[in-house]
Write a protein that holds these residues in place. Structure first.
Motif, PDB file in Angstrom:
ATOM      1  N   ASN A   1      -0.866  24.974  43.133  1.00 23.82           N
ATOM      2  CA  ASN A   1      -0.035  25.469  42.043  1.00 23.82           C
ATOM      3  C   ASN A   1       1.421  25.431  42.472  1.00 23.82           C
ATOM      4  OD1 ASN A   1       1.210  26.760  39.919  1.00 23.82           O
ATOM      5  ND2 ASN A   1       0.344  28.779  40.347  1.00 23.82           N
TER       6      ASN A   1
ATOM      7  N   TRP B   1       7.465  34.554  47.576  1.00 23.91           N
ATOM      8  CA  TRP B   1       7.343  35.995  47.360  1.00 23.91           C
ATOM      9  C   TRP B   1       8.609  36.597  46.757  1.00 23.91           C
ATOM     10  CZ3 TRP B   1       2.554  37.597  48.104  1.00 23.91           C
ATOM     11  CH2 TRP B   1       1.762  37.094  49.125  1.00 23.91           C
TER      12      TRP B   1
ATOM     13  N   GLY C   1       4.315  32.202  50.888  1.00 21.18           N
ATOM     14  CA  GLY C   1       3.312  32.556  49.890  1.00 21.18           C
ATOM     15  C   GLY C   1       1.919  32.604  50.480  1.00 21.18           C
TER      16      GLY C   1
ATOM     17  N   LEU D   1      -2.215  38.357  47.942  1.00 22.72           N
ATOM     18  CA  LEU D   1      -1.100  38.402  47.009  1.00 22.72           C
ATOM     19  C   LEU D   1      -0.693  39.843  46.724  1.00 22.72           C
ATOM     20  CD1 LEU D   1       0.809  36.800  45.164  1.00 22.72           C
ATOM     21  CD2 LEU D   1      -0.940  36.910  43.376  1.00 22.72           C
TER      22      LEU D   1
ATOM     23  N   TRP E   1       4.251  28.263  41.980  1.00 16.06           N
ATOM     24  CA  TRP E   1       4.559  29.346  42.919  1.00 16.06           C
ATOM     25  C   TRP E   1       5.807  28.981  43.710  1.00 16.06           C
ATOM     26  CZ3 TRP E   1       3.252  34.253  43.998  1.00 16.06           C
ATOM     27  CH2 TRP E   1       3.661  34.786  45.216  1.00 16.06           C
TER      28      TRP E   1
END
Length: 216
Positions: free
Chosen positions: A90, A96, A82, A24, A93
């Motif tokens: 999740n 990016w 991602g 990340l 999200w």
């Protein structure tokens, strides 16, 4: 006729398109962002991605402009959306790219795990395709409505489409950076045998641009 194009795809001098240890915090891997230094100062990147004015014009910017011309849909590998692997843990999200991604078209994300589409600001909607690269291309071509489809990456996704001789045009920007490790774009790929040839080249202070097309 709708073409599948790769545009503004950066690689290092030693052939890497991403560094090792992607996360990340380092979406392009360790030192991977360095191979994109040619694009960040361009006027088109500043305006389209950062939403600011200014930036440089010239050859580098011309290639960025070309990359967005006549594009009606995108295809991305899951890692370009991602850093998550496996089932979606999740669903908050949303990629990016922030609340208003720079695509402004339908975007088809390759994944093994189904997920509902995500509609974003600015005309981008992410669709998640679990049936493989050919299904994603079919969906993208339909959504593009006669315009081209841009293939954004990452490396493994490009390799699949290249091996399938599905990419019509590939623009590479080779940058004066050595990564030493990471993901090699042309690992175990014989582009000549697959029918590709260089049709254009241009060099600037920041990158050497080449355009490769598939012979028909």
């Amino acid at each position: 006729m709708t073409q599948l194009r790769v545009s503004c795809f950066s690689i290092s001098l030693d052939g890497f398109a991403a560094g090792p240890e992607q996360s990340l915090e380092n979406p392009m891997g360790l030192n991977g962002m360095e191979i994109h230094d040619w694009v960040f100062p361009t006027a088109t990147f500043q305006q389209r991605v950062l939403g600011t004015q200014g930036g440089e014009t010239g050859t580098d910017d011309d290639f960025v402009v070309r990359g967005f011309e006549n594009v009606g849909a995108w295809i991305l590998g899951r890692n370009m959306f991602g850093p998550v692997r496996g089932p979606w843990q999740n669903e908050e999200w949303k990629g990016w790219w922030g609340d208003s991604p720079p695509f402004h078209t339908p975007v088809f994300v390759l994944t093994r795990h189904a997920r509902d589409p995500i509609e974003m600001a600015g005309g981008t909607t992410f669709y998640f395709v679990t049936e493989g690269i050919h299904a994603a291309l079919t969906h993208a071509r339909e959504a593009a409505n006669g315009m081209d489809v841009r293939l954004g990456g990452g490396v493994a996704t490009l390799q699949q489409y290249l091996r399938g001789q599905l990419v019509d045009e590939l623009h590479l920007a080779t940058t004066p950076v050595l990564l030493g490790a990471g993901e090699r774009l042309f690992a175990d790929i014989d582009m000549r045998a697959l029918g590709y040839q260089c049709v254009e080249r241009s060099a600037t202070d920041r990158a050497t641009h080449v355009v490769i097309q598939r012979r028909r």
